[in-house]
Design a protein around this motif. Structure first.
Motif, PDB file in Angstrom:
ATOM      1  N   PRO A 113      13.698  21.986   2.705  1.00 54.30           N
ATOM      2  CA  PRO A 113      13.468  21.195   1.175  1.00 54.30           C
ATOM      3  C   PRO A 113      14.870  19.856   2.145  1.00 54.30           C
ATOM      4  CG  PRO A 113      14.535  23.236   1.178  1.00 54.30           C
ATOM      5  CD  PRO A 113      13.408  22.826   2.082  1.00 54.30           C
ATOM      6  N   SER A 114      14.684  20.105   3.139  1.00 57.08           N
ATOM      7  CA  SER A 114      15.957  19.317   4.138  1.00 57.08           C
ATOM      8  C   SER A 114      14.869  18.378   4.096  1.00 57.08           C
ATOM      9  CB  SER A 114      16.740  19.887   5.430  1.00 57.08           C
ATOM     10  OG  SER A 114      15.796  20.466   6.213  1.00 57.08           O
ATOM     11  N   ALA A 115      13.688  17.763   5.279  1.00 59.44           N
ATOM     12  CA  ALA A 115      12.674  17.014   5.175  1.00 59.44           C
ATOM     13  C   ALA A 115      12.674  16.034   3.802  1.00 59.44           C
ATOM     14  CB  ALA A 115      11.994  17.507   5.991  1.00 59.44           C
ATOM     15  N   LEU A 116      12.193  17.275   2.562  1.00 60.70           N
ATOM     16  CA  LEU A 116      12.245  16.091   1.387  1.00 60.70           C
ATOM     17  C   LEU A 116      13.023  15.426   1.284  1.00 60.70           C
ATOM     18  CD1 LEU A 116       9.775  18.369  -0.399  1.00 60.70           C
ATOM     19  CD2 LEU A 116       8.956  16.234   0.695  1.00 60.70           C
ATOM     20  N   ALA A 117      14.358  16.525   0.860  1.00 58.35           N
ATOM     21  CA  ALA A 117      15.957  14.975   0.698  1.00 58.35           C
ATOM     22  C   ALA A 117      15.643  14.196   1.454  1.00 58.35           C
ATOM     23  CB  ALA A 117      16.674  16.314   0.841  1.00 58.35           C
ATOM     24  N   ALA A 118      15.738  14.671   2.949  1.00 62.03           N
ATOM     25  CA  ALA A 118      15.913  13.247   3.880  1.00 62.03           C
ATOM     26  C   ALA A 118      14.748  12.265   3.919  1.00 62.03           C
ATOM     27  CB  ALA A 118      15.589  14.013   5.614  1.00 62.03           C
ATOM     28  N   TRP A 119      13.878  11.965   2.964  1.00 60.64           N
ATOM     29  CA  TRP A 119      12.430  11.335   2.323  1.00 60.64           C
ATOM     30  C   TRP A 119      13.262  10.786   1.105  1.00 60.64           C
ATOM     31  CZ3 TRP A 119       9.027   7.565   3.772  1.00 60.64           C
ATOM     32  CH2 TRP A 119       8.825   7.059   3.152  1.00 60.64           C
ATOM     33  N   GLU A 120      13.672  11.023   0.452  1.00 60.56           N
ATOM     34  CA  GLU A 120      14.434  11.346  -0.881  1.00 60.56           C
ATOM     35  C   GLU A 120      15.831  10.337  -0.314  1.00 60.56           C
ATOM     36  OE1 GLU A 120      12.405  10.817  -3.775  1.00 60.56           O
ATOM     37  OE2 GLU A 120      11.395  11.843  -2.356  1.00 60.56           O
ATOM     38  N   ASN A 121      15.904  10.899  -0.621  1.00 62.09           N
ATOM     39  CA  ASN A 121      17.856   9.853   0.306  1.00 62.09           C
ATOM     40  C   ASN A 121      18.046   8.539   1.186  1.00 62.09           C
ATOM     41  OD1 ASN A 121      18.334  12.068  -2.272  1.00 62.09           O
ATOM     42  ND2 ASN A 121      18.640  13.369  -0.528  1.00 62.09           N
ATOM     43  N   ASP A 122      16.762   9.290   2.335  1.00 62.93           N
ATOM     44  CA  ASP A 122      17.526   8.045   3.214  1.00 62.93           C
ATOM     45  C   ASP A 122      16.277   7.550   3.905  1.00 62.93           C
ATOM     46  OD1 ASP A 122      20.292   8.870   3.541  1.00 62.93           O
ATOM     47  OD2 ASP A 122      20.102  10.831   4.196  1.00 62.93           O
ATOM     48  N   ALA A 123      15.342   7.880   3.471  1.00 63.16           N
ATOM     49  CA  ALA A 123      14.186   6.996   3.623  1.00 63.16           C
ATOM     50  C   ALA A 123      13.640   7.950   5.420  1.00 63.16           C
ATOM     51  CB  ALA A 123      13.796   5.618   3.622  1.00 63.16           C
TER      52      ALA A 123
ATOM     53  N   VAL B  44      11.467   9.349   6.882  1.00 61.86           N
ATOM     54  CA  VAL B  44       9.878  10.006   7.053  1.00 61.86           C
ATOM     55  C   VAL B  44       9.666  11.466   8.018  1.00 61.86           C
ATOM     56  CG1 VAL B  44       7.504   9.301   7.840  1.00 61.86           C
ATOM     57  CG2 VAL B  44       9.083   6.619   7.570  1.00 61.86           C
ATOM     58  N   PRO B  45       9.002  12.432   7.158  1.00 61.55           N
ATOM     59  CA  PRO B  45       8.914  13.870   7.230  1.00 61.55           C
ATOM     60  C   PRO B  45       7.589  13.285   8.506  1.00 61.55           C
ATOM     61  CG  PRO B  45       8.671  13.537   4.696  1.00 61.55           C
ATOM     62  CD  PRO B  45       8.692  11.912   5.695  1.00 61.55           C
ATOM     63  N   PRO B  46       7.966  15.128   9.098  1.00 64.74           N
ATOM     64  CA  PRO B  46       6.545  15.243  10.155  1.00 64.74           C
ATOM     65  C   PRO B  46       5.159  14.967  10.004  1.00 64.74           C
ATOM     66  CG  PRO B  46       8.684  16.955  10.247  1.00 64.74           C
ATOM     67  CD  PRO B  46       8.685  15.955   9.388  1.00 64.74           C
ATOM     68  N   GLY B  47       4.180  14.342  10.463  1.00 67.50           N
ATOM     69  CA  GLY B  47       3.323  14.720  10.317  1.00 67.50           C
ATOM     70  C   GLY B  47       3.239  12.948   9.083  1.00 67.50           C
TER      71      GLY B  47
ATOM     72  N   ARG C   8       0.641  -1.228  -0.523  1.00 70.32           N
ATOM     73  CA  ARG C   8       0.001  -0.033   0.229  1.00 70.32           C
ATOM     74  C   ARG C   8       0.671   1.832  -0.005  1.00 70.32           C
ATOM     75  NH1 ARG C   8      -5.151   1.578   1.358  1.00 70.32           N
ATOM     76  NH2 ARG C   8      -5.775  -0.605   2.128  1.00 70.32           N
ATOM     77  N   GLU C   9       0.273   2.376  -0.674  1.00 66.60           N
ATOM     78  CA  GLU C   9       1.042   3.867  -0.711  1.00 66.60           C
ATOM     79  C   GLU C   9       1.740   4.216   1.071  1.00 66.60           C
ATOM     80  OE1 GLU C   9       0.266   5.861  -3.632  1.00 66.60           O
ATOM     81  OE2 GLU C   9       0.041   4.593  -5.089  1.00 66.60           O
ATOM     82  N   ILE C  10       2.451   5.102   1.045  1.00 65.76           N
ATOM     83  CA  ILE C  10       1.974   5.432   2.105  1.00 65.76           C
ATOM     84  C   ILE C  10       1.317   6.846   2.491  1.00 65.76           C
ATOM     85  CG2 ILE C  10       5.079   4.880   2.500  1.00 65.76           C
ATOM     86  CD1 ILE C  10       5.131   8.166   1.964  1.00 65.76           C
ATOM     87  N   ASP C  11       0.974   7.087   3.715  1.00 65.70           N
ATOM     88  CA  ASP C  11       0.002   7.691   4.028  1.00 65.70           C
ATOM     89  C   ASP C  11       0.586   9.899   4.637  1.00 65.70           C
ATOM     90  OD1 ASP C  11      -1.613   9.743   5.223  1.00 65.70           O
ATOM     91  OD2 ASP C  11      -2.505   8.231   6.199  1.00 65.70           O
ATOM     92  N   HIS C  12       0.272  10.329   4.056  1.00 63.66           N
ATOM     93  CA  HIS C  12       1.624  11.436   3.655  1.00 63.66           C
ATOM     94  C   HIS C  12       0.749  11.972   4.348  1.00 63.66           C
ATOM     95  CE1 HIS C  12       2.415  10.262  -0.517  1.00 63.66           C
ATOM     96  NE2 HIS C  12       3.646  10.378   0.075  1.00 63.66           N
ATOM     97  N   GLY C  13      -0.492  11.924   5.431  1.00 62.61           N
ATOM     98  CA  GLY C  13      -0.844  12.719   7.113  1.00 62.61           C
ATOM     99  C   GLY C  13      -1.572  14.361   5.845  1.00 62.61           C
TER     100      GLY C  13
END
Length: 182
Positions: free
Chosen positions: A101-111, A113-116, A80-85
């Motif tokens: 940009p840092s939270a999105l980069a951390a998700w894209e590059n290191d998985a 999970v962004p806040p929420g 199932r796709e993830i829940d983007h809160g």
């Protein structure tokens, strides 16, 4: 074991503003998504799949039905796709403004999970590891980019984007291809 990991086809028409869509938004494929799926079907026409696994969402089931119409899809929740809160359904520009940009980069590059966002990363990783350790035969898996990233993590590789209508291939526990669009 051979696993073909597909990302579903497009769910936005050309020119339509991109929104962050995940587990709570069940969109069908648009015409370009059906065309992507037909290209994948032609590319894998000579492949004999033993099983087809999909997420429960319409876009993944539609993609699977076009790529492997002779096999019934088995819905599995770990695809199932993830829940983007709070970002579910929001325009990408709004998501970027909220998270930065840092939270999105951390998700894209290191998985990371962004806040929420609601993602049980450990459970996702464990499910992929179990699948890759136990699976036999040639299996088609149709999912989303957010869920597919955990396949790479299960192989001790960094996450990488899987574009709509693209596939990755894992053979005997090793990555053979990623983000290929036929």
């Amino acid at each position: 074991m051979r696993a073909i990991v597909l990302r579903h086809g497009d769910t936005f028409a050309p020119g339509e503003p991109l929104r962050r869509i995940g587990a709570r938004t069940d969109l069908p494929l648009v015409e370009s998504g059906r065309a992507q799926s037909r290209r994948l079907a032609a590319y894998f026409a000579d492949t004999r799949f033993d099983r087809v696994l999909t997420s429960p969402l319409t876009r993944t089931r539609e993609t699977a039905a076009l790529v492997a119409p002779a096999l019934p899809a088995e819905e599995t929740d770990w695809l199932r796709e993830i829940d983007h809160g709070p970002d579910e359904g929001a325009l990408e520009t709004a998501v970027a403004a909220r998270l930065g940009p840092s939270a999105l980069a951390a998700w894209e590059n290191d998985a990371v999970v962004p806040p929420g966002w609601i993602v049980d990363a450990d459970a996702r990783l464990s499910a992929w590891q179990r699948f890759l350790g136990d699976a036999t035969g040639t299996i088609l898996l149709v999912t989303s980019n957010g869920a597919a990233r955990f396949a790479r993590l299960a192989l001790s590789l960094p996450p990488a984007k899987l574009r709509t209508g693209a596939y990755g291939e894992i053979v005997d526990g090793r990555l053979a291809a990623w983000d290929i669009r036929p």
